[in-house]
Design a protein around this motif. Structure first.
Motif, PDB file in Angstrom:
ATOM      1  N   HIS A 163       0.831  -1.204   0.000  1.00 13.72           N
ATOM      2  CA  HIS A 163       0.000   0.000   0.000  1.00 13.72           C
ATOM      3  C   HIS A 163       0.867   1.256   0.000  1.00 13.72           C
ATOM      4  O   HIS A 163       0.523   2.253  -0.646  1.00 13.72           O
ATOM      5  CB  HIS A 163      -0.931  -0.009   1.210  1.00 13.72           C
ATOM      6  CG  HIS A 163      -2.179  -0.807   1.011  1.00 13.72           C
ATOM      7  ND1 HIS A 163      -3.303  -0.295   0.403  1.00 13.72           N
ATOM      8  CD2 HIS A 163      -2.461  -2.110   1.319  1.00 13.72           C
ATOM      9  CE1 HIS A 163      -4.233  -1.223   0.351  1.00 13.72           C
ATOM     10  NE2 HIS A 163      -3.756  -2.343   0.907  1.00 13.72           N
ATOM     11  N   ALA A 164       1.981   1.219   0.739  1.00  9.62           N
ATOM     12  CA  ALA A 164       2.877   2.375   0.788  1.00  9.62           C
ATOM     13  C   ALA A 164       3.481   2.656  -0.590  1.00  9.62           C
ATOM     14  O   ALA A 164       3.534   3.810  -1.041  1.00  9.62           O
ATOM     15  CB  ALA A 164       3.980   2.141   1.813  1.00  9.62           C
ATOM     16  N   LEU A 165       3.936   1.608  -1.284  1.00  4.51           N
ATOM     17  CA  LEU A 165       4.503   1.791  -2.621  1.00  4.51           C
ATOM     18  C   LEU A 165       3.458   2.347  -3.588  1.00  4.51           C
ATOM     19  O   LEU A 165       3.764   3.194  -4.432  1.00  4.51           O
ATOM     20  CB  LEU A 165       5.058   0.463  -3.139  1.00  4.51           C
ATOM     21  CG  LEU A 165       6.326  -0.056  -2.452  1.00  4.51           C
ATOM     22  CD1 LEU A 165       6.666  -1.453  -2.955  1.00  4.51           C
ATOM     23  CD2 LEU A 165       7.495   0.884  -2.701  1.00  4.51           C
ATOM     24  N   ASN A 166       2.221   1.861  -3.473  1.00  2.47           N
ATOM     25  CA  ASN A 166       1.156   2.358  -4.345  1.00  2.47           C
ATOM     26  C   ASN A 166       0.882   3.836  -4.085  1.00  2.47           C
ATOM     27  O   ASN A 166       0.722   4.628  -5.031  1.00  2.47           O
ATOM     28  CB  ASN A 166      -0.119   1.550  -4.115  1.00  2.47           C
ATOM     29  CG  ASN A 166      -1.246   1.994  -5.021  1.00  2.47           C
ATOM     30  OD1 ASN A 166      -1.128   1.953  -6.243  1.00  2.47           O
ATOM     31  ND2 ASN A 166      -2.358   2.432  -4.432  1.00  2.47           N
ATOM     32  N   ASN A 167       0.847   4.251  -2.826  1.00  2.71           N
ATOM     33  CA  ASN A 167       0.602   5.656  -2.502  1.00  2.71           C
ATOM     34  C   ASN A 167       1.760   6.549  -2.938  1.00  2.71           C
ATOM     35  O   ASN A 167       1.542   7.688  -3.364  1.00  2.71           O
ATOM     36  CB  ASN A 167       0.353   5.813  -1.000  1.00  2.71           C
ATOM     37  CG  ASN A 167      -0.998   5.272  -0.581  1.00  2.71           C
ATOM     38  OD1 ASN A 167      -1.929   5.244  -1.380  1.00  2.71           O
ATOM     39  ND2 ASN A 167      -1.113   4.830   0.670  1.00  2.71           N
ATOM     40  N   GLY A 222       3.663   5.958  -5.537  1.00  5.77           N
ATOM     41  CA  GLY A 222       3.496   6.094  -6.985  1.00  5.77           C
ATOM     42  C   GLY A 222       2.445   7.136  -7.336  1.00  5.77           C
ATOM     43  O   GLY A 222       2.628   7.935  -8.254  1.00  5.77           O
ATOM     44  N   ASP A 223       1.323   7.138  -6.600  1.00  6.39           N
ATOM     45  CA  ASP A 223       0.283   8.153  -6.838  1.00  6.39           C
ATOM     46  C   ASP A 223       0.821   9.549  -6.580  1.00  6.39           C
ATOM     47  O   ASP A 223       0.504  10.502  -7.306  1.00  6.39           O
ATOM     48  CB  ASP A 223      -0.929   7.890  -5.942  1.00  6.39           C
ATOM     49  CG  ASP A 223      -1.753   6.703  -6.415  1.00  6.39           C
ATOM     50  OD1 ASP A 223      -1.571   6.298  -7.581  1.00  6.39           O
ATOM     51  OD2 ASP A 223      -2.563   6.184  -5.621  1.00  6.39           O
ATOM     52  N   ASN A 224       1.628   9.683  -5.536  1.00  3.16           N
ATOM     53  CA  ASN A 224       2.152  11.003  -5.162  1.00  3.16           C
ATOM     54  C   ASN A 224       3.121  11.543  -6.208  1.00  3.16           C
ATOM     55  O   ASN A 224       3.178  12.754  -6.444  1.00  3.16           O
ATOM     56  CB  ASN A 224       2.849  10.906  -3.806  1.00  3.16           C
ATOM     57  CG  ASN A 224       3.220  12.247  -3.246  1.00  3.16           C
ATOM     58  OD1 ASN A 224       4.338  12.710  -3.440  1.00  3.16           O
ATOM     59  ND2 ASN A 224       2.298  12.882  -2.542  1.00  3.16           N
ATOM     60  N   LEU A 225       3.867  10.645  -6.864  1.00  3.11           N
ATOM     61  CA  LEU A 225       4.864  11.069  -7.847  1.00  3.11           C
ATOM     62  C   LEU A 225       4.304  11.129  -9.265  1.00  3.11           C
ATOM     63  O   LEU A 225       5.040  11.445 -10.190  1.00  3.11           O
ATOM     64  CB  LEU A 225       6.063  10.105  -7.812  1.00  3.11           C
ATOM     65  CG  LEU A 225       6.821  10.017  -6.488  1.00  3.11           C
ATOM     66  CD1 LEU A 225       7.941   8.994  -6.602  1.00  3.11           C
ATOM     67  CD2 LEU A 225       7.375  11.364  -6.077  1.00  3.11           C
ATOM     68  N   GLU A 226       3.017  10.855  -9.426  1.00  3.73           N
ATOM     69  CA  GLU A 226       2.440  10.753 -10.765  1.00  3.73           C
ATOM     70  C   GLU A 226       2.479  12.087 -11.506  1.00  3.73           C
ATOM     71  O   GLU A 226       2.714  12.127 -12.710  1.00  3.73           O
ATOM     72  CB  GLU A 226       0.999  10.259 -10.650  1.00  3.73           C
ATOM     73  CG  GLU A 226       0.341   9.969 -11.973  1.00  3.73           C
ATOM     74  CD  GLU A 226      -1.041   9.374 -11.793  1.00  3.73           C
ATOM     75  OE1 GLU A 226      -1.917   9.673 -12.616  1.00  3.73           O
ATOM     76  OE2 GLU A 226      -1.238   8.609 -10.829  1.00  3.73           O
ATOM     77  N   ASP A 227       2.226  13.200 -10.827  1.00  4.86           N
ATOM     78  CA  ASP A 227       2.230  14.530 -11.441  1.00  4.86           C
ATOM     79  C   ASP A 227       3.313  15.380 -10.791  1.00  4.86           C
ATOM     80  O   ASP A 227       3.041  16.120  -9.841  1.00  4.86           O
ATOM     81  CB  ASP A 227       0.866  15.210 -11.279  1.00  4.86           C
ATOM     82  CG  ASP A 227      -0.227  14.507 -12.052  1.00  4.86           C
ATOM     83  OD1 ASP A 227       0.028  14.173 -13.221  1.00  4.86           O
ATOM     84  OD2 ASP A 227      -1.320  14.290 -11.490  1.00  4.86           O
ATOM     85  N   PRO A 228       4.558  15.314 -11.277  1.00  2.59           N
ATOM     86  CA  PRO A 228       5.655  16.017 -10.593  1.00  2.59           C
ATOM     87  C   PRO A 228       5.627  17.523 -10.753  1.00  2.59           C
ATOM     88  O   PRO A 228       6.371  18.225 -10.064  1.00  2.59           O
ATOM     89  CB  PRO A 228       6.904  15.422 -11.249  1.00  2.59           C
ATOM     90  CG  PRO A 228       6.439  14.999 -12.613  1.00  2.59           C
ATOM     91  CD  PRO A 228       5.029  14.546 -12.442  1.00  2.59           C
ATOM     92  N   TYR A 229       4.786  18.047 -11.658  1.00 10.89           N
ATOM     93  CA  TYR A 229       4.806  19.485 -11.917  1.00 10.89           C
ATOM     94  C   TYR A 229       3.657  20.241 -11.249  1.00 10.89           C
ATOM     95  O   TYR A 229       3.747  21.447 -11.060  1.00 10.89           O
ATOM     96  CB  TYR A 229       4.752  19.752 -13.428  1.00 10.89           C
ATOM     97  CG  TYR A 229       5.852  19.062 -14.202  1.00 10.89           C
ATOM     98  CD1 TYR A 229       7.174  19.476 -14.075  1.00 10.89           C
ATOM     99  CD2 TYR A 229       5.576  18.000 -15.049  1.00 10.89           C
ATOM    100  CE1 TYR A 229       8.186  18.849 -14.771  1.00 10.89           C
ATOM    101  CE2 TYR A 229       6.585  17.368 -15.751  1.00 10.89           C
ATOM    102  CZ  TYR A 229       7.891  17.785 -15.612  1.00 10.89           C
ATOM    103  OH  TYR A 229       8.890  17.160 -16.300  1.00 10.89           O
ATOM    104  N   LEU A 230       2.567  19.548 -10.930  1.00 14.64           N
ATOM    105  CA  LEU A 230       1.426  20.230 -10.308  1.00 14.64           C
ATOM    106  C   LEU A 230       1.705  20.459  -8.828  1.00 14.64           C
ATOM    107  O   LEU A 230       1.941  19.504  -8.086  1.00 14.64           O
ATOM    108  CB  LEU A 230       0.155  19.406 -10.484  1.00 14.64           C
ATOM    109  CG  LEU A 230      -0.416  19.341 -11.903  1.00 14.64           C
ATOM    110  CD1 LEU A 230      -1.654  18.466 -11.922  1.00 14.64           C
ATOM    111  CD2 LEU A 230      -0.740  20.720 -12.433  1.00 14.64           C
TER     112      LEU A 230
END
Length: 293
Positions: free
Chosen positions: A248-252, A254-262
């Motif tokens: 679950h930590a790895l999945n979260n 990944g979600d956090n790093l999905e949009d590095p510019y916003l």
């Protein structure tokens, strides 16, 4: 991206700098000699090297700023401001979260955050530049990637005009060497395109959903399997918690790093700091060591 555009700016400034056998590093942009008309080509009537340097650093700074605006999906030209030659102060994560109202995400909060994280441009955004960048001939708002292409065109045109019609040393620079200047600017645009793909291509929605389904299937089935293998109650709890928590930590993450510019959480790329870094390097291009008397 920034490195290539800075490379092009540096070449344009260096190729245009005057000098003699007593100035192995040529004249700096603010030296008295750089503010005088060219001794051989003064009849062309172009600006001095010092003024040309100001034009180039302004256009390179503006090009990088509108590129960052595109990457962070920011079409508001009010979020560009006049830059000052001071290095930015870096806030800690806690202070950033408080200043930018994070981590709650909403479009209105992102717009407010973008307004707080203005991108400094050397020389600021001039009124005629704003008019050209804001809308097209039919009054429609220009896409942010079109603005990047437009400012790149201004950058190229300014270099070519210096070479063809104005005073300066660019016209006597060897053509094969001079062509490298335009090549590195083109390379910078190539890397901008690569960064733009990350910014505008969404993570596949079905893929995200199936990952979520598999993750919860694993969360339900892993403890059953662990209970069938390990007999100790305490170890069952530890292994079940650790195995499920890690996925679950790895999945979260990944979600956090999905949009590095916003800029909706403190882990995104510090775009204003990157813009400040570009501006400081542009300032440095016009400085050479003082000559010994």
């Amino acid at each position: 991206m920034a490195a290539k555009w800075l490379d092009g700016a540096l070449m344009g400034i260096s190729f245009d700098a005057a000098g003699n056998n007593k100035t192995p590093m040529l004249y700096g942009a603010q030296d008295d000699e750089s503010m005088k008309p060219h001794p051989k080509h003064g009849e062309k009537g172009g600006p001095t090297h010092s003024n040309f340097y100001g034009d180039i650093v302004h256009l390179c700074s503006l090009l990088h700023a509108v590129a960052l605006q595109h990457l962070r999906a920011d079409s508001n030209l009010d979020n560009l401001e006049v830059a000052y030659p001071e290095a930015p102060t870096l806030d800690n994560v806690g202070k950033k979260m408080k200043n930018f109202g994070m981590p709650t995400f909403s479009p209105a909060k992102v717009d407010d955050t973008l307004a707080r994280q203005k991108l400094p441009v050397l020389g600021g955004l001039r009124p005629e530049e704003r008019r050209a960048l804001e809308t097209d001939a039919r009054g429609q708002v220009l896409p942010t990637d079109a603005r990047v292409a437009m400012v790149e065109g201004w950058f190229m045109r300014r270099l070519i005009a210096r070479q063809k019609f104005e005073e300066g040393e660019s016209s006597v620079t060897s053509p094969p060497i001079l062509s490298r200047l335009y090549q590195v600017i083109s390379d910078g645009t190539l890397w901008f395109g690569a960064a733009s793909k990350v910014a505008i291509t969404p993570f596949p929605f079905p893929y995200h959903n199936i990952i979520t389904v598999f993750l919860w299937m694993y969360s339900l089935l892993a403890p059953v399997l662990i209970n069938g293998i390990i007999m100790d109650t305490g170890l069952r709890a530890v292994f079940s918690f650790v195995s499920v928590f890690c996925y679950h930590a790895l999945n979260n993450i990944g979600d956090n790093l999905e949009d590095p510019y916003l800029p909706y959480d403190p882990n995104e790329l510090p775009l204003p700091d990157m813009q400040h870094s570009v501006n400081m390097r542009l300032f440095a291009f016009g400085v050479v060591p003082a000559r010994a008397e």
